[in-house]
Motif scaffolding. Structure first.
Motif, PDB file in Angstrom:
ATOM      1  N   VAL A   1       1.032  -1.407  -0.171  1.00  0.00           N
ATOM      2  CA  VAL A   1      -0.122  -0.328  -0.024  1.00  0.00           C
ATOM      3  C   VAL A   1       0.631   0.701   0.180  1.00  0.00           C
ATOM      4  N   GLU A   2       0.730   2.325  -0.652  1.00  0.00           N
ATOM      5  CA  GLU A   2       0.724   3.310  -0.962  1.00  0.00           C
ATOM      6  C   GLU A   2      -0.010   4.765  -0.614  1.00  0.00           C
ATOM      7  N   PHE A   3       0.768   5.635   0.278  1.00  0.00           N
ATOM      8  CA  PHE A   3       0.335   6.293   0.322  1.00  0.00           C
ATOM      9  C   PHE A   3       0.921   7.650  -0.342  1.00  0.00           C
ATOM     10  N   THR A   4      -0.685   8.467  -1.115  1.00  0.00           N
ATOM     11  CA  THR A   4      -0.221   9.498  -1.695  1.00  0.00           C
ATOM     12  C   THR A   4      -0.605  10.590  -1.325  1.00  0.00           C
ATOM     13  N   SER A   5      -1.870  10.366  -0.112  1.00  0.00           N
ATOM     14  CA  SER A   5      -1.697  11.674   1.166  1.00  0.00           C
ATOM     15  C   SER A   5      -2.307  11.506   2.012  1.00  0.00           C
ATOM     16  N   PRO A   6      -1.403  11.288   3.177  1.00  0.00           N
ATOM     17  CA  PRO A   6      -0.571  12.466   2.731  1.00  0.00           C
ATOM     18  C   PRO A   6       0.188  11.420   2.664  1.00  0.00           C
ATOM     19  N   THR A   7       1.897  11.880   2.032  1.00  0.00           N
ATOM     20  CA  THR A   7       2.903  11.676   1.817  1.00  0.00           C
ATOM     21  C   THR A   7       3.260  10.510   3.349  1.00  0.00           C
ATOM     22  N   LEU A   8       3.446   9.024   2.865  1.00  0.00           N
ATOM     23  CA  LEU A   8       3.551   8.251   3.964  1.00  0.00           C
ATOM     24  C   LEU A   8       4.158   7.142   3.346  1.00  0.00           C
ATOM     25  N   PRO A   9       5.687   6.686   4.231  1.00  0.00           N
ATOM     26  CA  PRO A   9       6.636   5.251   3.444  1.00  0.00           C
ATOM     27  C   PRO A   9       5.490   4.331   2.861  1.00  0.00           C
ATOM     28  N   PRO A  10       5.771   3.597   1.886  1.00  0.00           N
ATOM     29  CA  PRO A  10       4.270   2.282   1.830  1.00  0.00           C
ATOM     30  C   PRO A  10       4.665   1.258   2.803  1.00  0.00           C
ATOM     31  N   ILE A  11       3.802   0.324   2.917  1.00  0.00           N
ATOM     32  CA  ILE A  11       3.845  -0.593   4.101  1.00  0.00           C
ATOM     33  C   ILE A  11       3.096  -1.609   2.963  1.00  0.00           C
ATOM     34  N   THR A  12       4.629  -3.221   3.151  1.00  0.00           N
ATOM     35  CA  THR A  12       4.413  -4.490   3.025  1.00  0.00           C
ATOM     36  C   THR A  12       3.519  -5.004   3.862  1.00  0.00           C
ATOM     37  N   LEU A  13       2.378  -5.991   3.205  1.00  0.00           N
ATOM     38  CA  LEU A  13       1.107  -6.267   3.134  1.00  0.00           C
ATOM     39  C   LEU A  13       1.203  -8.034   3.773  1.00  0.00           C
ATOM     40  N   THR A  14       1.631  -8.695   4.632  1.00  0.00           N
ATOM     41  CA  THR A  14       1.743  -9.914   4.130  1.00  0.00           C
ATOM     42  C   THR A  14       0.384 -10.886   6.076  1.00  0.00           C
ATOM     43  N   PRO A  15       0.436 -11.994   5.759  1.00  0.00           N
ATOM     44  CA  PRO A  15      -0.234 -12.295   6.521  1.00  0.00           C
ATOM     45  C   PRO A  15       0.029 -11.951   7.874  1.00  0.00           C
ATOM     46  N   GLY A  16      -1.229 -11.608   8.854  1.00  0.00           N
ATOM     47  CA  GLY A  16      -0.599 -11.453   9.866  1.00  0.00           C
ATOM     48  C   GLY A  16       0.160  -9.986  10.445  1.00  0.00           C
ATOM     49  N   ALA A  17      -0.310  -9.230   8.971  1.00  0.00           N
ATOM     50  CA  ALA A  17      -0.177  -7.059   9.381  1.00  0.00           C
ATOM     51  C   ALA A  17      -0.641  -6.839  10.137  1.00  0.00           C
ATOM     52  N   VAL A  18      -0.698  -6.439  10.520  1.00  0.00           N
ATOM     53  CA  VAL A  18      -1.906  -5.710  11.370  1.00  0.00           C
ATOM     54  C   VAL A  18      -1.873  -4.085  11.417  1.00  0.00           C
ATOM     55  N   VAL A  19      -2.567  -3.188  10.494  1.00  0.00           N
ATOM     56  CA  VAL A  19      -2.937  -2.021   9.537  1.00  0.00           C
ATOM     57  C   VAL A  19      -3.687  -0.800  10.628  1.00  0.00           C
ATOM     58  N   ARG A  20      -4.626   0.448  10.644  1.00  0.00           N
ATOM     59  CA  ARG A  20      -4.351   1.010  11.175  1.00  0.00           C
ATOM     60  C   ARG A  20      -4.556   2.406   9.802  1.00  0.00           C
ATOM     61  N   LEU A  21      -5.636   2.482   8.909  1.00  0.00           N
ATOM     62  CA  LEU A  21      -6.109   3.177   8.078  1.00  0.00           C
ATOM     63  C   LEU A  21      -7.101   4.550   8.885  1.00  0.00           C
ATOM     64  N   ALA A  22      -6.108   6.396   8.383  1.00  0.00           N
ATOM     65  CA  ALA A  22      -7.740   7.319   8.782  1.00  0.00           C
ATOM     66  C   ALA A  22      -8.315   7.303   7.587  1.00  0.00           C
ATOM     67  N   ALA A  23      -9.172   7.809   7.527  1.00  0.00           N
ATOM     68  CA  ALA A  23     -10.531   8.227   6.549  1.00  0.00           C
ATOM     69  C   ALA A  23      -9.735   9.392   5.968  1.00  0.00           C
ATOM     70  N   GLY A  24      -9.764   9.010   4.776  1.00  0.00           N
ATOM     71  CA  GLY A  24      -8.965  10.568   3.744  1.00  0.00           C
ATOM     72  C   GLY A  24      -7.816  10.401   3.090  1.00  0.00           C
ATOM     73  N   MET A  25      -7.755   9.307   3.588  1.00  0.00           N
ATOM     74  CA  MET A  25      -5.682   8.695   3.318  1.00  0.00           C
ATOM     75  C   MET A  25      -5.663   8.927   1.595  1.00  0.00           C
ATOM     76  N   GLN A  26      -5.245   8.289   0.997  1.00  0.00           N
ATOM     77  CA  GLN A  26      -4.802   8.545   0.140  1.00  0.00           C
ATOM     78  C   GLN A  26      -4.214   7.442  -1.128  1.00  0.00           C
TER      79      GLN A  26
END
Length: 71
Positions: A31-56
């Motif tokens: 997952v790459e973030f175009t807004s806000p600009t953040l480092p990309p994250i790699t998703l593999t089994p067991g990854a836990v992620v929180r996304l905020a409303a409005g992130m592109q």
């Protein structure tokens, strides 16, 4: 509040996120973030992620991705 299972096959897509927490059950993706600009994250089994409303984001799936999410 809701919970569910989401799956995406190999490919790429753009999205505007909602508030969500998820755990990856299977697959391989980035997952790459175009807004806000953040480092990309790699998703593999067991990854836990929180996304905020409005992130592109840009999702690039290399192996069918399956996650369980809580919104």
């Amino acid at each position: 509040m809701g919970i569910g299972v989401w799956e995406m096959t190999v490919g790429a897509m753009r999205d505007v996120e909602i508030d969500e927490v998820f755990v990856v059950l299977a697959g391989d993706a980035t997952v790459e973030f175009t807004s806000p600009t953040l480092p990309p994250i790699t998703l593999t089994p067991g990854a836990v992620v929180r996304l905020a409303a409005g992130m592109q984001t840009v999702w690039t799936v290399r192996e069918t991705l399956r996650k369980v999410y809580l919104v």
